[in-house]
Design an enzyme around this catalytic site. Structure first.
Site, PDB file in Angstrom:
ATOM      1  N   ASP A 235      67.323  17.813  37.352  1.00  0.00           N
ATOM      2  CA  ASP A 235      65.839  17.450  37.158  1.00  0.00           C
ATOM      3  C   ASP A 235      64.712  18.432  36.620  1.00  0.00           C
ATOM      4  O   ASP A 235      64.960  19.496  37.014  1.00  0.00           O
ATOM      5  CB  ASP A 235      65.333  16.813  38.714  1.00  0.00           C
ATOM      6  CG  ASP A 235      65.957  15.565  39.313  1.00  0.00           C
ATOM      7  OD1 ASP A 235      65.754  14.563  38.545  1.00  0.00           O
ATOM      8  OD2 ASP A 235      66.870  15.924  40.061  1.00  0.00           O
TER       9      ASP A 235
ATOM     10  N   ASP B 216      29.728  25.555  24.556  1.00  0.00           N
ATOM     11  CA  ASP B 216      29.294  24.212  24.766  1.00  0.00           C
ATOM     12  C   ASP B 216      29.725  22.892  24.496  1.00  0.00           C
ATOM     13  O   ASP B 216      30.824  22.829  23.758  1.00  0.00           O
ATOM     14  CB  ASP B 216      27.907  24.533  24.462  1.00  0.00           C
ATOM     15  CG  ASP B 216      26.879  24.105  25.619  1.00  0.00           C
ATOM     16  OD1 ASP B 216      27.303  23.807  26.868  1.00  0.00           O
ATOM     17  OD2 ASP B 216      25.689  24.194  25.500  1.00  0.00           O
TER      18      ASP B 216
ATOM     19  N   ASP C 299      70.901  22.734  35.730  1.00  0.00           N
ATOM     20  CA  ASP C 299      70.282  22.242  36.667  1.00  0.00           C
ATOM     21  C   ASP C 299      69.803  20.742  36.028  1.00  0.00           C
ATOM     22  O   ASP C 299      69.709  20.323  34.723  1.00  0.00           O
ATOM     23  CB  ASP C 299      68.774  23.069  36.970  1.00  0.00           C
ATOM     24  CG  ASP C 299      67.639  22.112  37.870  1.00  0.00           C
ATOM     25  OD1 ASP C 299      68.322  21.603  38.596  1.00  0.00           O
ATOM     26  OD2 ASP C 299      66.734  21.704  37.486  1.00  0.00           O
TER      27      ASP C 299
ATOM     28  N   ARG D  29      12.477  21.651  28.920  1.00  0.00           N
ATOM     29  CA  ARG D  29      12.632  20.767  28.053  1.00  0.00           C
ATOM     30  C   ARG D  29      12.331  19.489  28.473  1.00  0.00           C
ATOM     31  O   ARG D  29      12.795  19.249  29.959  1.00  0.00           O
ATOM     32  CB  ARG D  29      14.146  20.751  27.569  1.00  0.00           C
ATOM     33  CG  ARG D  29      14.248  21.884  26.413  1.00  0.00           C
ATOM     34  CD  ARG D  29      15.656  21.705  25.845  1.00  0.00           C
ATOM     35  NE  ARG D  29      16.724  21.698  26.951  1.00  0.00           N
ATOM     36  CZ  ARG D  29      17.359  20.806  27.055  1.00  0.00           C
ATOM     37  NH1 ARG D  29      16.846  19.542  26.686  1.00  0.00           N
ATOM     38  NH2 ARG D  29      18.226  20.489  28.120  1.00  0.00           N
TER      39      ARG D  29
ATOM     40  N   LYS E 258      15.160  32.146  36.486  1.00  0.00           N
ATOM     41  CA  LYS E 258      15.442  33.545  36.524  1.00  0.00           C
ATOM     42  C   LYS E 258      14.272  34.471  35.890  1.00  0.00           C
ATOM     43  O   LYS E 258      13.702  35.682  36.092  1.00  0.00           O
ATOM     44  CB  LYS E 258      16.922  33.842  35.842  1.00  0.00           C
ATOM     45  CG  LYS E 258      17.918  33.183  36.670  1.00  0.00           C
ATOM     46  CD  LYS E 258      19.247  33.517  36.256  1.00  0.00           C
ATOM     47  CE  LYS E 258      20.248  33.284  37.080  1.00  0.00           C
ATOM     48  NZ  LYS E 258      21.619  33.314  36.714  1.00  0.00           N
ATOM     49  N   GLU E 259      13.792  33.601  34.471  1.00  0.00           N
ATOM     50  CA  GLU E 259      12.967  34.365  33.711  1.00  0.00           C
ATOM     51  C   GLU E 259      11.580  34.794  34.735  1.00  0.00           C
ATOM     52  O   GLU E 259      10.895  35.545  34.668  1.00  0.00           O
ATOM     53  CB  GLU E 259      12.598  33.472  32.624  1.00  0.00           C
ATOM     54  CG  GLU E 259      13.659  33.726  31.570  1.00  0.00           C
ATOM     55  CD  GLU E 259      13.667  32.513  30.484  1.00  0.00           C
ATOM     56  OE1 GLU E 259      14.719  32.651  29.774  1.00  0.00           O
ATOM     57  OE2 GLU E 259      12.582  31.974  30.439  1.00  0.00           O
TER      58      GLU E 259
ATOM     59  N   GLY F 263      18.691  33.638  24.793  1.00  0.00           N
ATOM     60  CA  GLY F 263      19.508  34.067  25.684  1.00  0.00           C
ATOM     61  C   GLY F 263      20.713  34.568  24.976  1.00  0.00           C
ATOM     62  O   GLY F 263      21.400  35.743  25.415  1.00  0.00           O
TER      63      GLY F 263
ATOM     64  N   LEU G  25      17.636  28.944  33.386  1.00  0.00           N
ATOM     65  CA  LEU G  25      17.032  30.368  33.345  1.00  0.00           C
ATOM     66  C   LEU G  25      15.780  30.460  33.533  1.00  0.00           C
ATOM     67  O   LEU G  25      15.328  31.580  33.649  1.00  0.00           O
ATOM     68  CB  LEU G  25      17.367  30.599  31.520  1.00  0.00           C
ATOM     69  CG  LEU G  25      18.944  30.380  31.276  1.00  0.00           C
ATOM     70  CD1 LEU G  25      19.200  30.935  29.925  1.00  0.00           C
ATOM     71  CD2 LEU G  25      20.076  31.369  32.049  1.00  0.00           C
TER      72      LEU G  25
HETATM   73  P1  ADQ Z   1      18.286  24.255  28.964  1.00  0.00           P
HETATM   74  O1  ADQ Z   1      18.591  22.958  29.364  1.00  0.00           O
HETATM   75  O2  ADQ Z   1      17.623  24.500  27.647  1.00  0.00           O
HETATM   76  O3  ADQ Z   1      19.792  25.024  28.997  1.00  0.00           O
HETATM   77  P2  ADQ Z   1      17.410  26.736  30.617  1.00  0.00           P
HETATM   78  O4  ADQ Z   1      18.237  27.330  31.124  1.00  0.00           O
HETATM   79  O5  ADQ Z   1      16.158  26.492  31.455  1.00  0.00           O
HETATM   80  O6  ADQ Z   1      17.626  25.138  30.170  1.00  0.00           O
HETATM   81  O7  ADQ Z   1      16.912  27.347  29.368  1.00  0.00           O
HETATM   82  C1  ADQ Z   1      15.644  27.084  28.734  1.00  0.00           C
HETATM   83  C2  ADQ Z   1      15.107  28.324  27.908  1.00  0.00           C
HETATM   84  O8  ADQ Z   1      14.492  27.951  26.978  1.00  0.00           O
HETATM   85  C3  ADQ Z   1      14.629  29.626  28.536  1.00  0.00           C
HETATM   86  O9  ADQ Z   1      15.365  30.687  28.322  1.00  0.00           O
HETATM   87  C4  ADQ Z   1      13.239  29.559  28.280  1.00  0.00           C
HETATM   88  O10 ADQ Z   1      12.586  30.621  28.178  1.00  0.00           O
HETATM   89  C5  ADQ Z   1      13.019  29.094  26.792  1.00  0.00           C
HETATM   90  N1  ADQ Z   1      11.897  28.075  27.145  1.00  0.00           N
HETATM   91  C6  ADQ Z   1      11.360  27.265  27.888  1.00  0.00           C
HETATM   92  N2  ADQ Z   1      10.260  26.819  27.526  1.00  0.00           N
HETATM   93  C7  ADQ Z   1       9.776  27.169  26.228  1.00  0.00           C
HETATM   94  C8  ADQ Z   1       8.817  27.078  25.325  1.00  0.00           C
HETATM   95  N3  ADQ Z   1       7.763  26.448  25.618  1.00  0.00           N
HETATM   96  N4  ADQ Z   1       9.054  27.761  24.063  1.00  0.00           N
HETATM   97  C9  ADQ Z   1       9.982  28.563  23.891  1.00  0.00           C
HETATM   98  N5  ADQ Z   1      11.031  28.740  24.715  1.00  0.00           N
HETATM   99  C10 ADQ Z   1      10.987  28.051  26.090  1.00  0.00           C
HETATM  100  C11 ADQ Z   1      21.154  24.815  29.003  1.00  0.00           C
HETATM  101  C12 ADQ Z   1      21.564  24.376  30.196  1.00  0.00           C
HETATM  102  C13 ADQ Z   1      20.872  25.190  31.589  1.00  0.00           C
HETATM  103  C14 ADQ Z   1      21.565  26.483  31.362  1.00  0.00           C
HETATM  104  C15 ADQ Z   1      21.514  27.005  29.823  1.00  0.00           C
HETATM  105  C16 ADQ Z   1      22.171  28.276  29.590  1.00  0.00           C
HETATM  106  O11 ADQ Z   1      21.240  22.918  30.384  1.00  0.00           O
HETATM  107  O12 ADQ Z   1      21.516  24.537  32.676  1.00  0.00           O
HETATM  108  O13 ADQ Z   1      20.940  27.515  32.145  1.00  0.00           O
HETATM  109  O14 ADQ Z   1      21.803  26.156  28.850  1.00  0.00           O
HETATM  110  O15 ADQ Z   1      23.415  28.166  29.946  1.00  0.00           O
END
Ligand code: ADQ
Length: 737
Positions: free
Chosen positions: A510, A142, A508, A283, A389-390, A30, A386
């Site tokens: 303080d 980050d 002045d 994750r 949203k996806e 992203g 995310l």
């Molecule tokens: P993450 O904790 O990694 O991100 P998330 O926002 O859900 O969590 O993003 C995960 C991304 O990994 C998604 O774009 C998803 O499509 C991708 N993904 C998931 N499973 C996958 C797979 N099996 N193989 C490949 N890709 C996969 C951190 C923060 C979040 C925040 C994001 C962005 O912890 O809270 O939303 O950064 O700022």
């Protein structure tokens, strides 16, 4: 041409070395997508770690990696296995990550890991400085790099630096437990703009800055002595088009072209009429609430047994940070839970949970998103999330229900989802039931609204909004039209002072000559200040006026033996050299009787505040109060007082951590101007730090050299950073002979 420099822990590149052959491809995450409009045409570079430690890269490939990364406009930062251990697995993921996600019991604070974190942050900052050119815009990403903004600022004071925090920022009560909390905040404040996903994270951060570093915060602006920092929320979006297109392509595939996974998912659908598939993807991280989700699913099957053999949970957990013990324990816990529940409910042709512990290619991710009926996303804490949203973006037929934890940042923008508390199994099981029962037209309604929003606020818009706001901070710098007194300007002012025949200095006390302390009675002048002021008074044709809001008592005692003019209570009293205090203005004080009890009720209700009673004014001090409560009560009191005094000749002054009510006919400007009537001065100088000094700056003749202490909005021509710099300038005056 100026460029954008992006910095993140990892580069947006995927690297693999197979049989000695190197393969590097741009990753499609992203962040990389969002920044693509900046990261093209050689107009930007991206700096980060490639993902392999120094010892994992064969010697003969090192050069090639650098070159191939360069072709993608990426610069590699090399990290050793030890550095990754201390900085990444250590401080970042055993300290900051659990703390910022409210898992205080998992935090480990280790001095060696802290050292590693600082050293690696320095390494990243140096990499930026190596490529930085004036005019470039820097965007740091980050929690692994919280110290970098200030490390750059120290070397490049005029750089434009943005910082975005992708994870939550915890409440002050949690953040304050970190041993190096000041250093972390100072590191972040090197940026001009600090971004968070939600307003809640923003206000937690501002609260910590206010309470820990004691900086003045006005709404979302932090006033540092030399600059301002803007804090704002930018909820990150997704590459909407990519997910939508992939879903459309997927649904158009002929049966034989479908993936194995898709065929298996289709079979599930056909296995029982009305069978439902619930999807969970994350994750494998303790913040994602995976164990809770499984337990809630168990609770659901117990509460609604009619869905046994009809509903299946498809759970994909992507391996993550397996070098950290908590993650190994979590893996074990999930394995056991899945085993237990499958054992408990499975029948010959049905298992309640399909569990996969692996990463999957993008195409399979789309298979899952489009084939399930419900997405069950239940993090205990999540910066944004995310996946939620996806999932919505792929629902091109507008079907599907999203069940989402209210602890995910995404919940703030996705109120059409079924929002749940991840710790309430009963609520989650009812939400699953609700989702299964939801009629298609209601699903469509909800999905349509969500899609519209996500399509509009996609990741590109997010990145553009952040970058535009960062660009705008350049303009903020000009809002403060006062000029910093540089070495050269200081020499020019001293030269003017030297040449003048008759000089007068309005100083002045303080916040200008001495720093603020919690107890105003302890702010007495130190020896070196007395010597400095005395040496100024010894200069020929030079009048020194100390002009303050203080009462006559302490000022009079402190400066008993120094031949200075004293003006107290903002101009009510004057003590000329060698004379006694006299009233400078005819003012009333009979109003005090009725106002005093009002202020006293605020003192009673606001610990750490006190009422100072002067002969012609009342001052409510709140420097020692809780900073946030103090500000709230100050605004409340100001409002109450303004209502009370509307028919009187009084006004309320909003000073530095003090509200003062006094006769409106009196102010420092008026008092100072009176002294100018008796003599012609060709050098007039006025310096002060707070709102009450603005009267001096506005009302003294135009030729006056006016100086504000601290970088704040002001009518003064110049500003100085702090009291040390003030003393330095005054010493310059004292040494003209
Ligand atoms: P993450 O904790 O990694 O991100 P998330 O926002 O859900 O969590 O993003 C995960 C991304 O990994 C998604 O774009 C998803 O499509 C991708 N993904 C998931 N499973 C996958 C797979 N099996 N193989 C490949 N890709 C996969 C951190 C923060 C979040 C925040 C994001 C962005 O912890 O809270 O939303 O950064 O700022």
């Amino acid at each position: 041409m100026s460029k954008t420099i992006i910095l993140s822990n990892r580069l947006p590149l995927q690297i693999s070395i197979e049989s000695g052959k190197l393969d590097i491809t741009p990753s499609v995450g992203g962040l990389a997508t969002g920044l693509k409009s900046f990261h093209k045409d050689g107009n930007s570079i991206w700096i980060g770690w490639i993902g392999l430690t120094e010892d994992e890269i064969p010697e003969n490939l090192k050069e090639e990696i650098i070159n191939k990364a360069r072709e993608e406009d990426c610069i590699t930062v090399n990290l050793s296995a030890d550095e990754i251990e201390g900085f990444y697995y250590g401080f970042s993921n055993r300290g900051i990550w659990p703390l910022f996600h409210y898992f205080m019991e998992f935090t480990e604070w280790d001095t060696n890991q802290w050292e590693a974190y600082q050293n690696v942050n320095r390494k990243y900052a140096l990499a930026i400085l190596e490529h930085y050119e004036e005019g470039d815009v820097i965007w740091v990403h980050d929690y692994q790099l919280l110290l970098v903004p200030n490390m750059i600022r120290e070397q490049q004071p005029n750089a434009t630096i943005g910082f975005f925090n992708h994870i939550p920022f915890p409440s002050y009560e949690v953040f304050r437990t970190m041993p190096w909390r000041e250093e972390i905040l100072k590191g972040m404040l090197g940026a001009d703009l600090i971004g968070f996903h939600t307003y809640d994270y923003e206000r937690h951060f501002l609260s910590s800055v206010r309470r820990i570093l004691m900086h003045q915060v006005d709404f979302n602006i932090i006033n540092l002595p030399e600059r301002i920092v803007k804090v704002d929320s930018f909820p990150m979006g997704i590459d909407y088009d990519k997910f939508e297109k992939a879903a459309i392509k997927n649904s158009a595939l002929k049966e034989e072209k479908k993936s194995d996974l898709q065929q298996k998912l289709d079979q599930h659908q056909e296995s029982a009429p009305g069978a439902k598939l619930i999807l969970s993807i994350d994750r494998l991280d303790y913040t994602k609430g995976i164990a809770n989700r499984i337990r809630a699913f168990e609770y659901f099957l117990e509460k609604y047994p009619q869905y046994i053999e009809k509903v299946r949970l498809f759970m994909l957990a992507v391996p993550s940070r397996s070098g950290v013990p908590q993650y190994q324990l979590l893996k074990k816990e999930i394995d056991e839970l899945v085993g237990r529940i499958n054992g408990k409910f499975a029948s010959v042709n049905w298992t309640p949970i399909w569990y996969f512990y692996r990463s999957m290619p993008f195409e399979n991710l789309i298979d899952l998103y489009t084939s399930c009926d419900i997405a069950l996303i239940t993090p205990i804490r999540d910066g944004m999330n995310l996946v939620a949203k996806e999932f919505i973006a792929t629902r091109t037929d507008k079907s599907g229900v999203l069940i989402l934890s209210e602890m995910a940042g995404a919940a703030q923008e996705m109120s059409e989802a079924l929002l749940i508390n991840p710790n309430n199994y009963n609520q989650i099981s009812d939400a699953i039931h609700h989702a299964i029962q939801m009629p298609p037209d209601e699903q469509e309604k909800r999905v349509t609204i969500l899609q519209k929003r996500l399509k509009r606020y996609n990741v590109e818009k997010w990145a553009n909004d952040f970058m535009n706001a960062l660009e705008n901070t350049k303009e903020n710098r000009n809002v403060f039209q006062a000029k910093l007194i540089s070495e050269t300007i200081q020499q020019e002012i001293i030269e003017k002072f030297k040449k003048a025949k008759n000089r007068i200095l309005f100083l002045d006390y303080d916040g200008t000559l001495v720093n603020f302390v919690n107890n105003p009675e302890h702010a007495f002048p130190d020896e070196s200040l007395i010597t400095l002021i005395q040496s100024l008074t010894k200069l020929k044709n030079t009048k020194v006026v100390l002009i303050s809001g203080r009462d006559t008592k302490s000022l009079g005692e402190w400066w008993l033996k120094t031949p200075v003019v004293l003006i107290a209570e903002h101009g009510v009293w004057i003590r000329k050299i060698g004379k006694d205090w006299s009233l400078s203005e005819k003012v009333q004080n009979n109003w005090m009787e009725s106002i005093r009890p009002v202020i006293e009720t605020f003192v009673d209700r606001t610990p750490g505040t006190f009422l100072e009673e002067k002969s012609y004014s009342l001052a409510w001090h709140y420097r020692k109060a809780d900073p946030e409560l103090g500000e709230i009560r100050a605004s409340e009191l100001s409002h109450v007082l303004k209502g009370l005094i509307s028919n009187h000749d009084l006004n309320v002054l909003d000073g530095n951590k003090v509200l003062e009510i006094k006769s409106s006919g009196v102010n420092k400007g008026k008092a100072a101007n009176k002294l100018l009537l008796k003599k012609e001065y060709d050098f007039i100088f006025a310096i002060g730090d707070d709102w009450t000094d603005e009267y001096l700056f506005k009302e003294l003749p135009e030729s006056t050299v006016t100086v504000k202490v601290g970088m704040k909005k002001t009518a003064a021509t110049y500003y100085l950073k702090d009291t040390d710099k003030v003393r330095n300038l005054l010493s310059g005056f004292a040494q003209i002979n």
